[in-house]
Design an enzyme around this catalytic site. Structure first.
Site, short mmCIF file in Angstrom:
data_model
loop_
_atom_site.label_atom_id
_atom_site.label_comp_id
_atom_site.label_asym_id
_atom_site.label_seq_id
_atom_site.Cartn_x
_atom_site.Cartn_y
_atom_site.Cartn_z
N HIS A 15 0.90 6.15 2.06
CA HIS A 15 1.64 7.08 2.92
C HIS A 15 2.85 7.71 2.24
O HIS A 15 3.45 8.63 2.79
CB HIS A 15 1.94 6.43 4.26
CG HIS A 15 0.64 6.15 4.97
ND1 HIS A 15 -0.25 7.15 5.28
CD2 HIS A 15 0.04 4.98 5.33
CE1 HIS A 15 -1.34 6.61 5.83
NE2 HIS A 15 -1.18 5.30 5.87
N ARG A 55 -9.49 8.02 -0.44
CA ARG A 55 -10.44 8.38 0.62
C ARG A 55 -11.32 9.52 0.17
O ARG A 55 -10.94 10.33 -0.69
CB ARG A 55 -9.69 8.79 1.89
CG ARG A 55 -8.97 7.64 2.56
CD ARG A 55 -8.40 8.07 3.90
NE ARG A 55 -9.41 8.10 4.92
CZ ARG A 55 -9.56 7.18 5.88
NH1 ARG A 55 -8.73 6.15 5.96
NH2 ARG A 55 -10.52 7.30 6.77
N GLU A 72 -8.72 0.44 -2.57
CA GLU A 72 -9.53 0.41 -1.35
C GLU A 72 -10.47 1.59 -1.41
O GLU A 72 -10.03 2.72 -1.71
CB GLU A 72 -8.65 0.57 -0.11
CG GLU A 72 -7.82 -0.64 0.20
CD GLU A 72 -6.91 -0.39 1.40
OE1 GLU A 72 -7.03 0.68 2.04
OE2 GLU A 72 -6.07 -1.24 1.66
N THR A 131 -8.23 3.23 8.92
CA THR A 131 -9.44 2.40 8.94
C THR A 131 -9.48 1.65 10.27
O THR A 131 -8.70 0.74 10.50
CB THR A 131 -9.42 1.43 7.75
OG1 THR A 131 -9.07 2.16 6.59
CG2 THR A 131 -10.78 0.79 7.55
N HIS A 183 -3.66 -4.74 7.82
CA HIS A 183 -3.72 -3.61 8.76
C HIS A 183 -2.77 -3.82 9.94
O HIS A 183 -2.89 -4.77 10.69
CB HIS A 183 -5.13 -3.33 9.29
CG HIS A 183 -5.31 -1.85 9.52
ND1 HIS A 183 -4.79 -1.20 10.61
CD2 HIS A 183 -5.92 -0.91 8.77
CE1 HIS A 183 -5.08 0.09 10.52
NE2 HIS A 183 -5.76 0.29 9.41
N ARG A 189 -7.04 12.57 1.50
CA ARG A 189 -5.94 13.02 2.37
C ARG A 189 -4.59 12.45 1.94
O ARG A 189 -3.56 12.97 2.32
CB ARG A 189 -6.22 12.66 3.82
CG ARG A 189 -6.12 11.19 4.12
CD ARG A 189 -6.30 10.93 5.59
NE ARG A 189 -7.66 11.14 6.02
CZ ARG A 189 -8.19 10.54 7.10
NH1 ARG A 189 -7.45 9.75 7.83
NH2 ARG A 189 -9.44 10.75 7.43
N GLU A 202 -11.03 -9.47 3.34
CA GLU A 202 -9.75 -9.16 3.96
C GLU A 202 -10.02 -9.05 5.46
O GLU A 202 -10.87 -8.26 5.89
CB GLU A 202 -9.17 -7.85 3.42
CG GLU A 202 -7.82 -7.54 4.07
CD GLU A 202 -7.05 -6.43 3.37
OE1 GLU A 202 -7.15 -6.30 2.13
OE2 GLU A 202 -6.34 -5.70 4.08
N ASN A 211 0.85 -1.19 0.00
CA ASN A 211 0.00 0.00 0.00
C ASN A 211 0.89 1.25 0.00
O ASN A 211 1.74 1.41 0.88
CB ASN A 211 -0.89 -0.05 1.26
CG ASN A 211 -1.82 1.13 1.36
OD1 ASN A 211 -1.43 2.26 1.14
ND2 ASN A 211 -3.06 0.87 1.71
N HIS A 229 -5.68 3.56 -1.35
CA HIS A 229 -6.99 3.89 -0.77
C HIS A 229 -7.33 5.32 -1.18
O HIS A 229 -6.69 6.27 -0.73
CB HIS A 229 -6.90 3.76 0.75
CG HIS A 229 -8.21 3.96 1.47
ND1 HIS A 229 -8.34 3.78 2.82
CD2 HIS A 229 -9.43 4.34 1.03
CE1 HIS A 229 -9.58 4.02 3.19
NE2 HIS A 229 -10.27 4.38 2.13
#
Ligand code: PXP
Length: 251
Positions: free
Chosen positions: A13, A48, A73, A104, A197, A52, A154, A10, A46
């Site tokens: 970030h 969002r 996602e 999440t 996660h 963000r 998941e 992922n 993801h």
């Protein structure tokens, strides 16, 4: 039973760091290319509602640039459904989303969201995407995911990872047991089982050892670790820990 264990990286970030300053650096697309070269099986992003981290432009560029599958996602909203149908990612993971949360925080309630979520599975599945539900390790959520036609789930392993990192081994043991039971139950009723996660070098082993789990999706820790030793080295080490745990469990 699955023996292969895929790694989805992922890159959200990387975009978080870029967005702290604006501009284009560091670029999540460059990170995605580096992740693929280091052995990631897929890239996860993801989008969002508040954008963000990953932006609409990032999503478009990721889909154009990478040669490995992309998992999007997204929350179960009409806006996200339109975007996903327009872009046709390889896979979609439906996640719960609250604006005020930092990440999440829990799994999706597929039991009570059954009627709403089924449309997402139907529409996205019809477009060829593998649709998964991000859920807590809970039999009722697994049954509900199957009943709306989702091919995959998941399992949210964040609580187990947090307990491990906090050194609460008794709690971690109980939470791991729930994950093991959910993975067995989910695979038994015909779902593909993924997990994600909060996974770190210290928490990945017991999760990777669960034979029914086919895919791990990992982000924040790998991007953070890349600051110290580079993304290539972080991903290769994670891959090796996953493969070792899986091989030892099946020996
Ligand atoms: N899987 C899902 C469904 C997620 O929402 C996230 C966080 O975006 C992850 C995996 C990755 O979690 P982490 O960044 O803690 O590794």
């Amino acid at each position: 039973m699955a023996s292969e264990l895929r790694l989805g990286v992922n890159v959200d970030h990387v975009a978080t760091i870029r967005n702290a300053r604006g501009g284009g650096h560091p670029d999540p697309v460059r990170a995605a290319r580096a992740a693929a070269a280091a052995g990631a099986d897929s890239i996860v992003a993801h989008l969002r509602e508040d954008r963000r981290h990953i932006s609409d432009d990032d999503l478009e560029r990721l889909l154009e640039a990478i040669e490995i599958p992309l998992t999007l996602e997204m929350a179960a909203t009409d806006e996200m459904l339109d975007i996903a149908l327009r872009h046709g990612p390889h896979a979609v993971c439906i996640v719960p989303e609250r604006r005020e949360e930092r990440t999440t925080e829990g799994g999706l309630d597929v039991v009570s969201g059954h009627n709403h979520l089924k449309r997402f599975v139907d529409d996205l599945g019809g477009r060829g995407a593998i649709v998964s539900m991000f859920i807590e390790p809970d039999a009722a959520q697994l049954d509900a995911s199957l009943s709306i036609g989702a091919p995959a789930v998941e399992i949210h392993v964040g609580a187990y990872c947090d307990a491990m990192i906090e050194g609460d081994h008794a709690l971690a043991g109980k939470l791991l047991e729930r994950i093991v039971e959910a993975a067995e139950y989910g695979a038994g009723i015909g779902l593909k089982v993924h997990a994600g996660h909060g996974i770190t070098f210290d928490t990945v082993g017991p999760i990777a050892a669960i034979p029914q789990i086919e895919e791990l999706n990992i982000g924040h820790f790998l991007i953070g670790e890349a600051i110290f030793g580079g993304l290539d080295s972080a991903i290769k080490r994670m891959r090796s820990l996953m493969d070792t745990a899986r091989a030892e469990a099946s020996a």
